[in-house]
Design a protein around this motif. Structure first.
Motif, PDB file in Angstrom:
ATOM      1  N   HIS A 758      11.607 -15.577  -2.967  1.00  0.00           N
ATOM      2  CA  HIS A 758      12.211 -16.158  -4.158  1.00  0.00           C
ATOM      3  C   HIS A 758      11.373 -17.336  -4.674  1.00  0.00           C
ATOM      4  CE1 HIS A 758      15.231 -17.749  -6.879  1.00  0.00           C
ATOM      5  NE2 HIS A 758      15.069 -18.941  -6.292  1.00  0.00           N
ATOM      6  N   ASN A 759      10.917 -18.200  -3.725  1.00  0.00           N
ATOM      7  CA  ASN A 759      10.112 -19.362  -4.113  1.00  0.00           C
ATOM      8  C   ASN A 759       8.792 -18.936  -4.741  1.00  0.00           C
ATOM      9  OD1 ASN A 759      12.080 -21.016  -3.180  1.00  0.00           O
ATOM     10  ND2 ASN A 759      10.998 -21.690  -1.319  1.00  0.00           N
ATOM     11  N   ARG A 760       8.149 -17.899  -4.135  1.00  0.00           N
ATOM     12  CA  ARG A 760       6.878 -17.425  -4.702  1.00  0.00           C
ATOM     13  C   ARG A 760       7.090 -16.903  -6.130  1.00  0.00           C
ATOM     14  NH1 ARG A 760       6.324 -14.646   0.337  1.00  0.00           N
ATOM     15  NH2 ARG A 760       5.083 -15.878   1.821  1.00  0.00           N
ATOM     16  N   GLY A 761       8.106 -16.147  -6.305  1.00  0.00           N
ATOM     17  CA  GLY A 761       8.393 -15.605  -7.639  1.00  0.00           C
ATOM     18  C   GLY A 761       8.674 -16.708  -8.637  1.00  0.00           C
ATOM     19  N   LEU A 762       9.426 -17.684  -8.230  1.00  0.00           N
ATOM     20  CA  LEU A 762       9.769 -18.792  -9.113  1.00  0.00           C
ATOM     21  C   LEU A 762       8.527 -19.569  -9.505  1.00  0.00           C
ATOM     22  CD1 LEU A 762      12.046 -20.338 -10.493  1.00  0.00           C
ATOM     23  CD2 LEU A 762      12.300 -21.708  -8.403  1.00  0.00           C
ATOM     24  N   ARG A 763       7.621 -19.774  -8.518  1.00  0.00           N
ATOM     25  CA  ARG A 763       6.383 -20.507  -8.819  1.00  0.00           C
ATOM     26  C   ARG A 763       5.529 -19.726  -9.818  1.00  0.00           C
ATOM     27  NH1 ARG A 763       3.813 -22.449  -3.189  1.00  0.00           N
ATOM     28  NH2 ARG A 763       2.215 -23.235  -4.618  1.00  0.00           N
ATOM     29  N   GLU A 765       6.547 -17.585 -11.991  1.00  0.00           N
ATOM     30  CA  GLU A 765       7.212 -17.598 -13.290  1.00  0.00           C
ATOM     31  C   GLU A 765       6.968 -18.916 -14.000  1.00  0.00           C
ATOM     32  OE1 GLU A 765      11.793 -17.427 -14.980  1.00  0.00           O
ATOM     33  OE2 GLU A 765      11.324 -16.572 -13.012  1.00  0.00           O
ATOM     34  N   ILE A 766       7.024 -20.037 -13.256  1.00  0.00           N
ATOM     35  CA  ILE A 766       6.790 -21.349 -13.852  1.00  0.00           C
ATOM     36  C   ILE A 766       5.344 -21.460 -14.313  1.00  0.00           C
ATOM     37  CG2 ILE A 766       6.643 -23.829 -13.347  1.00  0.00           C
ATOM     38  CD1 ILE A 766       9.058 -23.437 -11.485  1.00  0.00           C
TER      39      ILE A 766
END
Length: 766
Positions: A758-763, A765-766
């Motif tokens: 989830h964190n990798r995806g969020l990074r 995306e940002i």
């Protein structure tokens, strides 16, 4: 009708003090629950039987036929009535007598004449085992008794006392050990602390213990004997105890100074000086001569020199503590030809060698001194004090006018210290501290020592006990410490024996501990040193002198089973082994084995592995480890440097790491009784003492943990360096921060978890 309990209380006054305390406690319990009924009557009847049995024992002992005759030629005999009267009036007296006054042999008989020894044993302590044995034989002979009957003795691992014992000769260490089960020493109605002027560690400890006991035991009588060396110190210590002074023999002793360095001649060796002194004495009188020398080597050298001198009708005998019992007893036998006795300071005060007319004094002795800085016991040869020199002189002229030849000059004598410092000021105090703690005697600083020891010595004793795990960091005795204190061994040896149970090597450790507690049976005569070395080499092991001990023991056991008595003695002679010392070693081993059974230390049936045995040995000698350096010397604990003593296989092929049973400083610091060990064994044995440092904490991506490089050291010696360990177990907070920063934030991880995805995806995306 008279109350039976009150009758019993009256009868208790006639029991032996050893039984009195136990019976009095039972009587008090009956008084507390005074009642009627079968249970009370049964307890009362049992107590009556016990009291009557104790009274019967007292009456039987008082009726034992003992010959109490006193030699009128002994100076102390003239003070008999004065001493008996003082015993009846005062709890403690100091008897000050010059050498030859007869105080050691006659005082027990005077106590018996005064009625002592019936309500409790007359305990008579000696600083040395050889003196306790010899005096028991002498007192038994003079009283018409036998050793083991009314007169007995007890030294470490040998008990020759029976139910009829009235006078018990013993070492002061034996009396101290009895405090564990008898805090007020109620087994004794009289105590004679002999040779108190020697001021050994045990004597000073006993003097302090008695100062505390006396107010609680008004019926106890104590006699402290001293040579003419500052007896007022003892009297003042006990609040003005009376001093009874006894003169020595009245025969004059001429003192001659014959220094080894003469103005017009080269320096003489010690043995040459002894030979010259004997020749000088022979020109005037051929009486028996006592020669004082500092050690066994000097005794052997002097014996060789006197043999070369071909003295007519002369017998030369050695006398030192390590000598076999049989050879020691020869000194006291009747003899024909003139004798020259070559002795260490064992003959200075503790023993009176019969028939001596003249003395030759080297002015030297080996004096044990503990180095707080180096943590080693030193045995330097030093000049004796003026008081010791006077004691030696007093051994001459016992039977007629005599001569004392001093192998030093008068100016040297006048410049010497008045007294030898007491042992409590020059030894490691670990054993005393442990005994005090086990007996709940309080802190050493508060104990009434005649000469309070230096705080540094006390601290050093505690450090050794912490090394042995006998006390914790708060200096409280541990359960292991109480076990160590209960064993009649040096604390180091006791620690090894207890550790052996965990390493499955109790059988081997019993052999090694008994060897180290006894006298080395291997002999090395001056005229056959090479042959002796060759024979002893058959038992050597290239890695360990401790294994050599086991090899010797196994060979002895095999030969004992296969050979007759005469053949076994021949085997000992051929292999340069003392038959009597081997027997003594065997006896110490037997007694230790019985103690091991009491402590439930299970003997191993399968021979122990080298690693297990030496890890157990390490627990006793962690301060005696060393690492070989480029100069072929060992860097030891706390910056010390030493070499292996020559003669053994490890001296020629020194291992990288070793442990020694003994570090002794003579001309330099030598390690004796050594073995090769591994640094990881030292780490395991000394885990509670290790210093650990950590460097370069880092995240290990492929293994998924935070690591650091660990270095361990013991007493300044690095045992391991840059060893990768789990840093999370050392510093969990710091390890967590590294994990978060490098694994989670930077993504350097192979972990699979939904929150990470989830964190990798969020990074992204940002």
């Amino acid at each position: 009708m008279t109350d039976p309990l009150l009758q019993l209380r009256d009868r208790l006054a006639h029991t032996r003090y050893a039984e009195h305390a136990r019976l009095a406690r039972e009587l008090d319990r009956l008084f507390a629950r005074k009642a009627s009924g079968p249970q009370f009557e049964s307890a009362l009847a049992r107590l009556e039987r016990d009291v009557e049995a104790s009274v019967a024992t007292v009456e039987r002992l008082r009726s034992l036929p003992l010959r109490l005759q006193f030699d009128p030629m002994l100076p102390i005999s003239a003070h008999r009535e004065e001493i008996i009267e003082a015993l009846q009036r005062r709890q403690l007296i100091v008897v000050c007598g010059a050498t030859g006054s007869g105080k050691t042999t006659q005082l027990p008989k005077m106590c018996l004449e005064a009625g002592r020894g019936a309500f409790g044993v007359i305990g008579h302590t000696q600083p040395r085992r050889i003196a306790a044995r010899a005096l028991a034989n002498r007192v038994a002979e003079e009283t018409g008794s036998s050793v083991g009957g009314a007169i007995g003795y007890q030294v470490r691992f040998t008990d020759r006392t029976g139910p009829d014992c009235r006078v018990k000769l013993m070492t002061d260490g034996i009396l101290l050990s009895e405090l564990r089960g008898d805090r007020l020493l109620r087994a004794y109605d009289t105590l004679i602390i002999d040779e108190a002027h020697e001021r050994t560690l045990n004597i000073d400890f006993l003097l302090g213990v008695l100062k505390r006991i006396l107010p609680q035991r008004p019926e106890l009588r104590v006699i402290i004997t001293s040579a003419t060396i500052d007896p007022q110190r003892f009297a003042d210590f006990y609040a003005g105890a009376p001093i009874i002074e006894v003169s020595g023999r009245s025969h004059p002793v001429e003192v001659r100074y014959r220094p080894l360095i003469a103005e017009e001649a080269d320096e003489l060796t010690l043995s040459e000086g002894v030979t010259a002194a004997i020749h000088e004495l022979d020109r005037d009188d051929r009486g028996d001569v006592l020669v004082f020398l500092p050690g066994e080597k000097q005794i052997r050298d002097a014996a060789d020199a006197l043999a070369d001198a071909r003295l007519r009708h002369t017998e030369v005998l050695p006398l030192y503590a390590r000598l076999s019992t049989r050879d020691q007893e020869r000194i006291f036998e009747k003899h024909g030809p003139r004798r020259i006795v070559l002795a260490t300071n064992v003959a200075e005060t503790s023993l009176t060698v019969p028939g001596i007319r003249h003395v030759v004094d080297s002015g030297l002795a080996r004096i044990s001194r503990y180095s707080v800085r180096g943590k080693v016991q030193r045995l330097p040869i030093e000049s004796i004090s003026q008081a010791s020199a006077e004691q030696r002189k007093g051994r001459a002229g016992r039977e007629s006018p005599g001569v004392c030849i001093r192998l030093y000059c008068e100016e040297d004598f006048n410049a010497r210290a008045p007294f030898t410092p007491p042992e409590v000021l020059r030894t490691n105090l670990a054993s005393v501290i442990l005994q005090m703690a086990a007996l709940d005697l309080g802190e050493p600083e508060a104990f009434p020592f005649l000469d309070p020891p230096d705080t540094r010595l006390i601290n050093d004793g505690y450090r050794l006990l912490q090394e042995l795990k006998a006390v914790d960091e708060a200096r409280a005795v541990t359960s292991l410490g109480r076990q160590i204190a209960a064993l009649p061994l040096d604390p180091r040896l006791a620690r090894m024996l207890l550790s052996a149970a965990h390493h499955g090597c109790v059988a081997e450790m019993l052999v090694i501990a008994s060897f180290l507690a006894a006298q080395d049976p291997r002999e090395r005569p001056a005229d056959a040193q090479q042959q002796a070395d060759q024979k002893h080499a058959a038992f050597h092991d290239p890695r360990s002198d401790f294994i050599a001990i086991l090899n010797l023991w196994n060979a002895f056991r095999e030969q004992s089973a296969a050979l007759s008595g005469g053949q076994l003695r021949k085997w000992h002679r051929e292999n340069f082994l003392s038959f009597m010392r081997m027997r003594e070693w065997q006896e110490v081993h037997r007694q230790l084995r019985e103690l091991a059974a009491e402590f439930k230390l299970k003997l191993n049936d399968i021979p122990a592995e080298y690693a297990d045995l030496h890890q157990a040995i390490l627990t006793g000698f962690l301060g005696n480890i060393g690492a070989l350096d480029e100069r072929r010397e060992y860097e030891g604990a706390r910056g010390s440097r030493f070499v292996v003593a020559p003669g053994g296989p490890l001296a020629s092929k020194p291992p990288k790491w070793l442990v020694a049973a003994q570090l002794v400083e003579t001309t330099r610091l030598y390690a004796r009784m050594v073995a090769a060990v591994e640094p990881q064994w030292i780490e395991a044995a000394g885990a509670h003492l290790l210093k650990r440092s950590y460097s370069e904490p880092h995240w290990v991506e492929d293994r998924g943990f935070v690591a650091a490089f660990e270095s361990t050291s013991l007493y300044g010696l690095t045992l391991a360096s840059r060893r990768r360990v789990n840093y999370g177990a050392v510093a969990p907070q710091e390890a967590r921060e590294i994990f978060v920063r490098e694994a989670l934030v930077e993504g350097r991880t192979r972990l699979r978890a939904k929150f990470l995805e989830h964190n990798r995806g969020l990074r992204q995306e940002i």
